[in-house]
Design an enzyme around this catalytic site. Structure first.
Site, mmCIF file in Angstrom:
data_model
loop_
_atom_site.group_PDB
_atom_site.id
_atom_site.type_symbol
_atom_site.label_atom_id
_atom_site.label_comp_id
_atom_site.label_asym_id
_atom_site.label_seq_id
_atom_site.Cartn_x
_atom_site.Cartn_y
_atom_site.Cartn_z
ATOM 1 N N HIS A 101 0.562 2.767 -12.674
ATOM 2 C CA HIS A 101 0.906 3.829 -13.491
ATOM 3 C C HIS A 101 1.889 3.402 -14.342
ATOM 4 O O HIS A 101 3.005 4.210 -14.485
ATOM 5 C CB HIS A 101 1.499 5.017 -12.456
ATOM 6 C CG HIS A 101 1.244 6.151 -12.971
ATOM 7 N ND1 HIS A 101 0.705 7.251 -12.229
ATOM 8 C CD2 HIS A 101 1.491 6.662 -14.196
ATOM 9 C CE1 HIS A 101 0.727 8.425 -12.729
ATOM 10 N NE2 HIS A 101 0.956 7.849 -13.849
ATOM 11 N N GLU A 119 -1.013 7.427 -4.550
ATOM 12 C CA GLU A 119 -0.129 6.457 -5.218
ATOM 13 C C GLU A 119 1.218 6.731 -4.409
ATOM 14 O O GLU A 119 1.566 7.738 -4.058
ATOM 15 C CB GLU A 119 0.143 6.900 -6.819
ATOM 16 C CG GLU A 119 -1.160 6.855 -7.545
ATOM 17 C CD GLU A 119 -0.718 6.842 -8.999
ATOM 18 O OE1 GLU A 119 0.408 7.179 -9.335
ATOM 19 O OE2 GLU A 119 -1.813 6.796 -9.706
#
Length: 528
Positions: free
Chosen positions: A281, A263
């Site tokens: 997220h 990420e």
């Protein structure tokens, strides 16, 4: 001089106001966390640092943080903080473990609905003017089996929502007691059973060595054909390449992912598949959750910097200034005893008994008990701390019993932890000698005197001549240096225990070789 706090990530402005109202100088620079060079230039001017996920608190940054006393993470995950490095520098690391639980649980349920009814694809098609009513044939939620991997704080909320949706809910969690499962209205099962039965699988477990790739290629192959998989917990719990292959083959009908191994996820094996719903997220991204964790972290940092109060600390026990000198060594003892027992325990824990004998019985046993529970649960729940451990134990239905005996026995102070599982009851006891070092003095009723070492071997064996020699010879042949060697037995020729401190972490091959030695009953790797 007033303490100074830096907020280097985007937080609610209400948090800034809390610092100001408490008389703390605060600088709100929400983009600074993304620029590690600029952050390193200024970090030395601050006593406290409030962050979310963008700021990386590395060992290199901590070297520049000459004044820093505390880091506060608004949220539960502390993957972006080097906790061992912070501990070495004397910097407390706090989080806010319960502020966004409902929000994350709701996002998992939202992804489940999105997958079941193909909402994202249907939305895109409809807004493109296609009106493909017959193309999007979804499935009902009602009556389906929801499999929950990890039934702690967030997982239990998802379980309750699933029961409310008239789903059959099964849960895999070694720490979930049968009583707590009944209370939630779920069926506690082993992982293999969950994989075979679940129509939807949702993950709500921290990322640890034991849970990494818990949905591996092998386990994905064991799932029910047509299963839909949701991950709003942590990237790395699912083998994304294997999942893509299962999606391509049609074995897995869909996947809803909010978290990814890398990420920000600019590219991912799952991206581009028509049956994948992906979000960036967003699990904790509601105005309510952001407000909650921001206010909590501001209050916690302020309380510590102004009053020395420690709340939700991941690397320091909650102990008052008056108690600290005498209590701290016993807090460390309790945590180590808990960790030792936790690493030896393979089955779900149903109960714990904390026993205090002698002088320690008059201390702050609440702090000691919390430290022991944190150590005990740590092998399974990586983010557990002294504050959250009693709550997490209660959530999992682990009954905690406390016994105090003011009269001292062999030692002026003795702490004993008894762990109960459906199969056995194991006790470990220790004390702190005048040198301040915690020691194990009893395991399963067998007396011994063992210092804790970073890496140890725990061996149970039959007390027969030649065993110690064979064990020492094997370790020497494998190039393993022995730091300490403690022994104990119930009686001559009966059950015995060896606890060996070694200079390197034992690998699986070494454990296998020791297990093959004559008269060995069990061998375990233990690290601290």
């Amino acid at each position: 001089m007033a303490p100074r706090v830096l907020i280097s990530d985007s937080l609610s402005t209400a948090a800034v106001q809390i610092f100001k109202d408490r008389g703390i100088d605060v600088d709100y620079l929400p983009d600074l966390g993304k620029d590690k060079e600029k952050l390193a230039e200024v970090i030395g001017d601050y006593d406290g640092l409030a962050i979310r996920s963008a700021t990386k608190v590395t060992a290199k940054l901590l070297e520049k943080a000459t004044r820093l006393k505390v880091v506060g993470r608004a949220g539960i995950g502390v993957d972006n903080v080097d906790i061992p490095a912070a501990s070495a520098k004397g910097v407390i690391v706090m989080n806010t473990p319960f502020g966004n639980s409902i929000t994350t649980a709701e996002h998992a349920v939202a992804l489940m609905f999105a997958l079941a009814r193909e909402i994202p694809a249907a939305d895109a098609s409809t807004q493109a003017g296609k009106w493909e009513k017959n193309k999007f044939m979804g499935v009902e939620i009602t009556g389906k089996t929801l499999g929950i991997i990890g039934c702690g704080n967030i997982g239990s909320i998802v379980a309750e929502r699933g029961v409310g949706l008239k789903m059959r809910v099964v849960a895999f969690d070694p720490f979930l007691s049968p009583e707590r499962a009944i209370e939630l209205g779920v069926e506690k099962v082993e992982l293999e059973d969950l994989l075979k039965r679940a129509d939807f699988i949702t993950l709500h477990t921290p990322l640890t060595d034991k849970t990494r790739n818990i949905l591996s290629a092998e386990n994905i192959a064991k799932t029910k054909k047509g299963v839909r998989i949701i991950n709003c917990a942590r990237g790395g719990l699912v083998d994304e390449v294997a999942l893509r292959a299962a999606l391509d083959s049609g074995h897995v009908a869909g996947a809803g992912f909010d978290v990814f191994t890398e990420e920000p996820a600019n590219a991912n094996p799952l991206f581009g598949h028509k049956n994948v719903v992906a979000t960036p997220h967003l699990g904790a991204s509601t105005s309510e959750a952001q407000e909650n964790v921001a206010l909590q972290v501001a209050e916690q940092l302020s309380d510590y910097l102004l009053k020395g109060a420690v709340t939700n600390a991941l690397n320091m026990p909650s102990v008052t200034a008056e108690e600290a000198p005498k209590l701290t060594p016993f807090v460390r003892l309790a945590e180590l005893i808990g960790s030792f027992a936790g690493q030896l325990t393979e089955d779900g824990i149903t109960g714990v008994r904390l026993e205090y004998e002698g002088e320690v019985s008059e201390m702050n046993t609440r702090a000691l008990g919390a430290a022991a529970l944190a150590g005990l649960l740590k092998p399974q729940l990586d983010t557990v701390n002294m504050v959250s451990a009693p709550v997490m134990a209660k959530e999992r239905g682990i009954a905690v019993e406390v016994m105090r005996r003011e009269v001292a026995g062999t030692y002026d102070s003795l702490f004993r932890l008894v762990v109960k599982t459906p199969k056995l009851e194991r006790s470990v006891a220790g004390t702190v000698f005048a040198d301040g070092k915690p020691r194990i003095v009893e395991i399963k009723g067998i007396q011994m005197d063992a210092e804790f070492q970073p890496s140890m071997l725990y061996v149970t064996n039959k007390d027969k001549p030649g065993f110690i020699g064979r064990l020492g010879t094997l370790l020497g042949a494998r190039g393993v240096n022995i730091a300490t060697f403690a022994l104990g037995r119930t009686a001559a020729g009966a059950d015995a225990i060896a606890l060996i401190g070694i200079d390197a972490v034992a690998d699986d091959a070494l454990l296998a070789d020791v297990a093959k030695l004559e008269n060995v009953v069990q061998v375990k790797r233990v690290t601290f």
